[in-house]
Motif scaffolding. Structure first.
Motif, mmCIF file in Angstrom:
data_model
loop_
_atom_site.group_PDB
_atom_site.id
_atom_site.type_symbol
_atom_site.label_atom_id
_atom_site.label_comp_id
_atom_site.label_asym_id
_atom_site.label_seq_id
_atom_site.Cartn_x
_atom_site.Cartn_y
_atom_site.Cartn_z
ATOM 1 N N ASP A 62 0.800 -1.214 0.000
ATOM 2 C CA ASP A 62 0.000 0.000 0.000
ATOM 3 C C ASP A 62 0.839 1.274 0.000
ATOM 4 O OD1 ASP A 62 -2.781 -1.202 2.065
ATOM 5 O OD2 ASP A 62 -2.344 -1.422 -0.076
ATOM 6 N N SER A 63 1.950 1.264 0.704
ATOM 7 C CA SER A 63 2.727 2.493 0.878
ATOM 8 C C SER A 63 3.382 2.988 -0.409
ATOM 9 C CB SER A 63 3.796 2.304 1.956
ATOM 10 O OG SER A 63 4.718 1.302 1.566
ATOM 11 N N VAL A 64 3.454 2.156 -1.436
ATOM 12 C CA VAL A 64 4.100 2.580 -2.687
ATOM 13 C C VAL A 64 3.130 2.661 -3.860
ATOM 14 C CG1 VAL A 64 6.245 1.508 -1.902
ATOM 15 C CG2 VAL A 64 4.814 0.312 -3.576
ATOM 16 N N LYS A 65 1.886 2.284 -3.640
ATOM 17 C CA LYS A 65 0.899 2.327 -4.724
ATOM 18 C C LYS A 65 0.754 3.744 -5.250
ATOM 19 C CE LYS A 65 -1.936 -1.646 -3.388
ATOM 20 N NZ LYS A 65 -3.224 -2.100 -2.815
ATOM 21 N N GLY A 66 0.767 3.870 -6.578
ATOM 22 C CA GLY A 66 0.662 5.175 -7.210
ATOM 23 C C GLY A 66 1.993 5.892 -7.359
ATOM 24 N N ARG A 67 3.036 5.403 -6.700
ATOM 25 C CA ARG A 67 4.361 6.032 -6.805
ATOM 26 C C ARG A 67 5.383 5.117 -7.482
ATOM 27 N NH1 ARG A 67 7.233 7.152 -2.362
ATOM 28 N NH2 ARG A 67 6.351 5.447 -1.121
ATOM 29 N N PHE A 68 5.291 3.818 -7.245
ATOM 30 C CA PHE A 68 6.248 2.862 -7.809
ATOM 31 C C PHE A 68 5.573 2.043 -8.906
ATOM 32 C CE2 PHE A 68 9.172 2.174 -3.832
ATOM 33 C CZ PHE A 68 9.324 3.551 -3.720
ATOM 34 N N THR A 69 6.359 1.672 -9.902
ATOM 35 C CA THR A 69 5.867 0.813 -10.973
ATOM 36 C C THR A 69 6.887 -0.282 -11.252
ATOM 37 O OG1 THR A 69 4.684 2.655 -12.001
ATOM 38 C CG2 THR A 69 5.066 0.696 -13.356
ATOM 39 N N ILE A 70 6.433 -1.518 -11.195
ATOM 40 C CA ILE A 70 7.291 -2.647 -11.540
ATOM 41 C C ILE A 70 6.995 -3.053 -12.976
ATOM 42 C CG2 ILE A 70 5.665 -4.375 -10.630
ATOM 43 C CD1 ILE A 70 8.132 -6.003 -9.713
ATOM 44 N N SER A 71 8.056 -3.402 -13.709
ATOM 45 C CA SER A 71 7.891 -3.844 -15.085
ATOM 46 C C SER A 71 9.008 -4.836 -15.415
ATOM 47 C CB SER A 71 7.936 -2.664 -16.049
ATOM 48 O OG SER A 71 9.183 -1.999 -15.974
ATOM 49 N N ARG A 72 8.882 -5.498 -16.538
ATOM 50 C CA ARG A 72 9.909 -6.466 -16.928
ATOM 51 C C ARG A 72 10.060 -6.494 -18.438
ATOM 52 N NH1 ARG A 72 8.251 -11.916 -14.483
ATOM 53 N NH2 ARG A 72 10.065 -12.715 -15.670
ATOM 54 N N ASP A 73 11.261 -6.885 -18.863
ATOM 55 C CA ASP A 73 11.559 -7.082 -20.266
ATOM 56 C C ASP A 73 12.136 -8.487 -20.383
ATOM 57 O OD1 ASP A 73 12.613 -7.188 -22.849
ATOM 58 O OD2 ASP A 73 13.261 -5.102 -22.796
ATOM 59 N N ASN A 74 11.318 -9.423 -20.794
ATOM 60 C CA ASN A 74 11.765 -10.817 -20.834
ATOM 61 C C ASN A 74 12.836 -11.047 -21.903
ATOM 62 O OD1 ASN A 74 10.140 -11.545 -18.706
ATOM 63 N ND2 ASN A 74 8.518 -12.417 -19.978
ATOM 64 N N ALA A 75 12.871 -10.213 -22.915
ATOM 65 C CA ALA A 75 13.917 -10.343 -23.932
ATOM 66 C C ALA A 75 15.281 -9.959 -23.368
ATOM 67 C CB ALA A 75 13.589 -9.464 -25.133
ATOM 68 N N LYS A 76 15.280 -9.119 -22.335
ATOM 69 C CA LYS A 76 16.536 -8.673 -21.722
ATOM 70 C C LYS A 76 16.787 -9.324 -20.366
ATOM 71 C CE LYS A 76 16.571 -4.118 -23.946
ATOM 72 N NZ LYS A 76 16.608 -2.648 -23.732
ATOM 73 N N ASN A 77 15.900 -10.233 -19.951
ATOM 74 C CA ASN A 77 16.047 -10.881 -18.639
ATOM 75 C C ASN A 77 16.199 -9.854 -17.523
ATOM 76 O OD1 ASN A 77 15.943 -13.352 -19.914
ATOM 77 N ND2 ASN A 77 17.740 -14.183 -18.886
ATOM 78 N N THR A 78 15.383 -8.810 -17.577
ATOM 79 C CA THR A 78 15.527 -7.716 -16.625
ATOM 80 C C THR A 78 14.168 -7.306 -16.072
ATOM 81 O OG1 THR A 78 17.495 -6.909 -17.781
ATOM 82 C CG2 THR A 78 16.403 -5.376 -16.288
ATOM 83 N N VAL A 79 14.154 -7.007 -14.778
ATOM 84 C CA VAL A 79 12.967 -6.444 -14.136
ATOM 85 C C VAL A 79 13.353 -5.073 -13.587
ATOM 86 C CG1 VAL A 79 13.442 -7.550 -11.914
ATOM 87 C CG2 VAL A 79 11.116 -6.875 -12.478
ATOM 88 N N TYR A 80 12.394 -4.162 -13.612
ATOM 89 C CA TYR A 80 12.646 -2.791 -13.215
ATOM 90 C C TYR A 80 11.711 -2.379 -12.083
ATOM 91 C CZ TYR A 80 14.691 -2.843 -17.893
ATOM 92 O OH TYR A 80 15.422 -3.160 -19.017
ATOM 93 N N LEU A 81 12.149 -1.372 -11.327
ATOM 94 C CA LEU A 81 11.277 -0.723 -10.357
ATOM 95 C C LEU A 81 11.454 0.784 -10.529
ATOM 96 C CD1 LEU A 81 9.251 -1.235 -8.034
ATOM 97 C CD2 LEU A 81 11.168 -0.851 -6.460
ATOM 98 N N GLN A 82 10.455 1.414 -11.136
ATOM 99 C CA GLN A 82 10.460 2.861 -11.283
ATOM 100 C C GLN A 82 9.881 3.457 -10.017
ATOM 101 O OE1 GLN A 82 11.592 4.901 -13.867
ATOM 102 N NE2 GLN A 82 11.144 6.548 -12.419
#
Length: 124
Positions: A62-82
């Motif tokens: 709850d404390s990060v909802k609306g501020r953080f975004t998780i995403s991934r690029d399976n072609a690059k084997n990478t996950v991100y946290l904006q």
């Protein structure tokens, strides 16, 4: 075997943004759910965000909802946290974690591979 390496941490002022990256080795990345956890000084490690194998499903504490975004690029084997609108209480070591299934879970025990962590410090 899965090896995870986080990057992108640093020292920023409150209100700033950072993007964390987690590069994974191995050929099973696209079948695994990936998550971010964090541990602040003197506190237990806590769940932050998770993304399923395809990237179509995410879940946040709850404390990060609306501020953080998780995403991934399976072609690059990478996950991100904006991370946007950072607050001093976001200060922690942030860990990337991988679980042996593609669906979402939030418990630390559901994850069997962990990175070494990257420090995020937010000054007021």
């Amino acid at each position: 075997q899965v090896h995870l390496v986080e990057s992108g941490g640093g020292l920023v002022q409150a209100g700033a943004s950072l993007r964390l990256s987690c590069a994974a080795s191995g050929r099973t990345f696209s079948s695994r759910a990936m998550a971010w956890f964090r541990q602040a000084p003197g506190k237990e490690r806590e769940f932050v965000a998770v993304i399923n194998w395809s990237g179509e499903s995410t879940y946040y504490t709850d404390s990060v909802k609306g501020r953080f975004t998780i995403s991934r690029d399976n072609a690059k084997n990478t996950v991100y946290l904006q991370m946007n609108s950072l607050r001093p209480e976001d200060t922690a070591v942030y860990y990337c974690a991988s679980r042996p299934s593609g669906n979402i879970r939030t418990g630390q025990g559901d994850y069997n591979y962990w990175g070494q962590g990257t420090q995020v410090t937010v000054s007021s």
